[in-house]
Design a protein around this motif. Structure first.
Motif, PDB file in Angstrom:
ATOM      1  N   PHE A  90       5.495   8.507 -12.083  1.00 44.00           N
ATOM      2  CA  PHE A  90       4.890   9.692 -11.468  1.00 44.00           C
ATOM      3  C   PHE A  90       3.388   9.561 -11.634  1.00 44.00           C
ATOM      4  N   LEU A  91       2.660   9.853 -10.527  1.00 46.23           N
ATOM      5  CA  LEU A  91       1.203   9.784 -10.579  1.00 46.23           C
ATOM      6  C   LEU A  91       0.649  10.808  -9.600  1.00 46.23           C
ATOM      7  N   ASP A  92      -0.120  11.747 -10.115  1.00 46.45           N
ATOM      8  CA  ASP A  92      -0.771  12.782  -9.318  1.00 46.45           C
ATOM      9  C   ASP A  92      -2.269  12.709  -9.561  1.00 46.45           C
ATOM     10  N   GLU A  93      -3.067  12.705  -8.493  1.00 42.32           N
ATOM     11  CA  GLU A  93      -4.492  12.954  -8.662  1.00 42.32           C
ATOM     12  C   GLU A  93      -4.721  14.422  -8.356  1.00 42.32           C
ATOM     13  N   LEU A 151       0.854  -1.190   0.000  1.00 43.87           N
ATOM     14  CA  LEU A 151       0.000   0.000   0.000  1.00 43.87           C
ATOM     15  C   LEU A 151       0.888   1.237   0.000  1.00 43.87           C
ATOM     16  N   VAL A 152       0.661   2.109  -0.967  1.00 40.05           N
ATOM     17  CA  VAL A 152       1.439   3.343  -1.075  1.00 40.05           C
ATOM     18  C   VAL A 152       0.493   4.503  -0.773  1.00 40.05           C
ATOM     19  N   ILE A 153       0.817   5.251   0.298  1.00 41.19           N
ATOM     20  CA  ILE A 153      -0.044   6.361   0.728  1.00 41.19           C
ATOM     21  C   ILE A 153       0.478   7.652   0.097  1.00 41.19           C
ATOM     22  N   PRO A 154      -0.377   8.380  -0.633  1.00 43.03           N
ATOM     23  CA  PRO A 154       0.101   9.607  -1.276  1.00 43.03           C
ATOM     24  C   PRO A 154       0.376  10.706  -0.258  1.00 43.03           C
ATOM     25  N   ARG A 155       1.152  11.701  -0.696  1.00 43.67           N
ATOM     26  CA  ARG A 155       1.356  12.883   0.136  1.00 43.67           C
ATOM     27  C   ARG A 155       0.667  14.062  -0.541  1.00 43.67           C
ATOM     28  N   ALA A 156       0.267  15.041   0.275  1.00 39.77           N
ATOM     29  CA  ALA A 156      -0.358  16.244  -0.272  1.00 39.77           C
ATOM     30  C   ALA A 156       0.713  17.117  -0.910  1.00 39.77           C
ATOM     31  N   ALA A 157       0.419  17.629  -2.077  1.00 42.04           N
ATOM     32  CA  ALA A 157       1.346  18.529  -2.771  1.00 42.04           C
ATOM     33  C   ALA A 157       0.494  19.513  -3.564  1.00 42.04           C
ATOM     34  N   ASP A 158       1.140  20.424  -4.242  1.00 39.72           N
ATOM     35  CA  ASP A 158       0.378  21.279  -5.140  1.00 39.72           C
ATOM     36  C   ASP A 158       1.169  21.529  -6.408  1.00 39.72           C
ATOM     37  N   VAL A 159       0.439  21.733  -7.494  1.00 35.12           N
ATOM     38  CA  VAL A 159       1.047  22.023  -8.790  1.00 35.12           C
ATOM     39  C   VAL A 159       0.567  23.407  -9.193  1.00 35.12           C
ATOM     40  N   ASP A 160       1.467  24.375  -9.137  1.00 31.92           N
ATOM     41  CA  ASP A 160       1.111  25.769  -9.428  1.00 31.92           C
ATOM     42  C   ASP A 160      -0.184  26.172  -8.725  1.00 31.92           C
ATOM     43  N   GLY A 161      -0.310  25.796  -7.446  1.00 36.63           N
ATOM     44  CA  GLY A 161      -1.434  26.248  -6.628  1.00 36.63           C
ATOM     45  C   GLY A 161      -2.605  25.294  -6.556  1.00 36.63           C
ATOM     46  N   LEU A 162      -2.634  24.291  -7.423  1.00 41.46           N
ATOM     47  CA  LEU A 162      -3.747  23.340  -7.402  1.00 41.46           C
ATOM     48  C   LEU A 162      -3.393  22.159  -6.499  1.00 41.46           C
ATOM     49  N   PRO A 163      -4.272  21.822  -5.522  1.00 46.89           N
ATOM     50  CA  PRO A 163      -3.941  20.703  -4.624  1.00 46.89           C
ATOM     51  C   PRO A 163      -3.947  19.363  -5.361  1.00 46.89           C
ATOM     52  N   LYS A 200      -2.799  14.951  -4.915  1.00 49.10           N
ATOM     53  CA  LYS A 200      -2.302  13.827  -4.140  1.00 49.10           C
ATOM     54  C   LYS A 200      -1.163  13.230  -4.941  1.00 49.10           C
ATOM     55  N   ARG A 201       0.044  13.274  -4.400  1.00 54.42           N
ATOM     56  CA  ARG A 201       1.210  12.727  -5.105  1.00 54.42           C
ATOM     57  C   ARG A 201       1.332  11.259  -4.732  1.00 54.42           C
ATOM     58  N   VAL A 202       0.965  10.392  -5.666  1.00 53.73           N
ATOM     59  CA  VAL A 202       0.929   8.949  -5.418  1.00 53.73           C
ATOM     60  C   VAL A 202       2.290   8.312  -5.710  1.00 53.73           C
ATOM     61  N   LEU A 203       2.895   8.721  -6.801  1.00 54.73           N
ATOM     62  CA  LEU A 203       4.238   8.279  -7.186  1.00 54.73           C
ATOM     63  C   LEU A 203       5.039   9.496  -7.617  1.00 54.73           C
ATOM     64  N   PRO A 204       6.337   9.549  -7.386  1.00 51.59           N
ATOM     65  CA  PRO A 204       7.091   8.564  -6.609  1.00 51.59           C
ATOM     66  C   PRO A 204       6.959   8.821  -5.114  1.00 51.59           C
ATOM     67  N   ARG A 205       7.062   7.758  -4.330  1.00 53.35           N
ATOM     68  CA  ARG A 205       7.109   7.843  -2.870  1.00 53.35           C
ATOM     69  C   ARG A 205       8.362   7.090  -2.431  1.00 53.35           C
ATOM     70  N   ARG A 206       8.778   7.344  -1.227  1.00 54.10           N
ATOM     71  CA  ARG A 206      10.018   6.724  -0.753  1.00 54.10           C
ATOM     72  C   ARG A 206       9.917   5.201  -0.850  1.00 54.10           C
ATOM     73  N   GLU A 207       8.735   4.671  -0.503  1.00 57.27           N
ATOM     74  CA  GLU A 207       8.594   3.216  -0.461  1.00 57.27           C
ATOM     75  C   GLU A 207       8.335   2.595  -1.838  1.00 57.27           C
ATOM     76  N   ARG A 208       8.076   3.436  -2.832  1.00 59.73           N
ATOM     77  CA  ARG A 208       7.793   2.905  -4.168  1.00 59.73           C
ATOM     78  C   ARG A 208       8.091   3.983  -5.208  1.00 59.73           C
ATOM     79  N   ARG A 209       9.062   3.736  -6.075  1.00 62.24           N
ATOM     80  CA  ARG A 209       9.434   4.749  -7.054  1.00 62.24           C
ATOM     81  C   ARG A 209       8.596   4.630  -8.320  1.00 62.24           C
ATOM     82  N   CYS A 210       8.344   3.410  -8.760  1.00 58.70           N
ATOM     83  CA  CYS A 210       7.572   3.272  -9.990  1.00 58.70           C
ATOM     84  C   CYS A 210       6.863   1.926 -10.018  1.00 58.70           C
TER      85      CYS A 210
END
Ligand code: MN
Length: 287
Positions: free
Chosen positions: A34-37, A4-16, A18-28
């Motif tokens: 790279f996967l952003d919702e 299970l890979v838990i995303p972290r909150a991030a923003d892309v030019d101000g838009l919130p 969920k950064r799913v990939l890459p994460r420390r526990e799973r790069r790809c």
């Protein structure tokens, strides 16, 4: 057991996002590095998303919307409005720039912005490829119906269907929507496999999986994904990347030297300009 890979909150030019990939526990997962919702977020009249002109190398970007609208512009001269269900696939190869912005008409009213941005790493032999852009309208994508599940093959090959989008390595990216209780089998031959539940719960290997975590399946074993009507899950993965994978900002490469060259090139304004977008360009926050 699935990872299970838990995303972290991030923003892309101000838009919130969920950064799913890459994460420390799973790069790809397969070539997906790279996967952003993006969202879902309600934008008021007058508000919009503005991803400023920025560069890419060594990857293909895939923008897929669930709600809202975006206008893509790139250094190849392509201008394309993206609506939900379309596949917007840009192969960066040796270097490309693009911007993604809410169009004027959409910006004039309130709307919900919701989408998924994925990056697919190019194999070393394609890193110097000519940049290319491919837009595939929703209606032109193959849909396979299995046991009450509608499987739209966005990119790659799965469930006996193949997307017309050109790819560089074996992969699959499927939007699965349940209109009735049912199940689908993800074959082990697909390579590395993961699922990202978007709506509703699903069951994998006897465990209930809710939206909020990426479920990376165990290699080498077929997996059954079951759900009730209304569930929606993105299925993705492909052949494991064997080559080295280096990432920095918007760059993907098989070597540190390529990353450093891209950093210097952007700093020196050496990438081609986005055609039709003279707005301020993005700044590498870690350069
Ligand atoms: Mn981009």
């Amino acid at each position: 057991m699935p990872q299970l890979v838990i995303p972290r909150a991030a923003d892309v030019d101000g838009l919130p996002v969920k950064r799913v990939l890459p994460r420390r526990e799973r790069r790809c997962v397969g070539p997906f590095c790279f996967l952003d919702e993006m969202g879902p977020v309600t934008l008021a009249a007058g508000e919009g998303m503005d991803v400023r002109p920025h560069p890419h190398i060594g990857l293909a970007t895939l923008t897929y919307l669930l709600s809202g609208e975006l206008v893509h512009r790139d250094s190849l001269g392509c201008t394309q409005t993206i609506v939900p269900g379309d596949v917007n696939w840009m192969t960066a190869g040796r270097g490309v720039t693009h911007s993604e912005r809410t169009g004027d008409a959409a910006r004039a009213r309130e709307f919900v912005m919701h989408g998924v941005q994925a990056w697919v790493a190019l194999p070393p032999e394609s890193e110097d490829a000519e940049p290319a852009f491919r837009h595939q309208e929703a209606a032109s994508l193959p849909v396979v119906e299995v046991d009450g599940v509608s499987l739209r093959v966005l990119v790659g090959e799965a469930f006996g269907a193949e997307s017309p989008v050109p790819v560089h390595t074996p992969l699959f990216y499927v939007d699965a929507v349940w209109s009735a209780p049912g199940e689908v089998v993800l074959d082990a031959a697909l390579g590395e496999r993961a699922l990202w539940p978007l709506a509703g719960a699903c069951r994998v290997g006897g465990e209930v999986r809710e939206p909020g975590a990426l479920v990376v399946l165990d290699d080498g074993e077929p997996a059954t994904v079951a759900a009730e009507a209304g569930a929606r899950v993105l299925l993705l993965g492909g052949a494991r990347r064997e080559a080295p994978l280096h990432m920095h900002w918007n760059y993907v490469a098989s070597s540190v030297e390529r990353i450093e060259a891209a950093k210097a090139r952007w700093a020196a304004d050496g990438f081609p300009r986005v055609v039709g977008d003279d707005g301020p360009r993005a700044v590498d926050p870690r350069a």
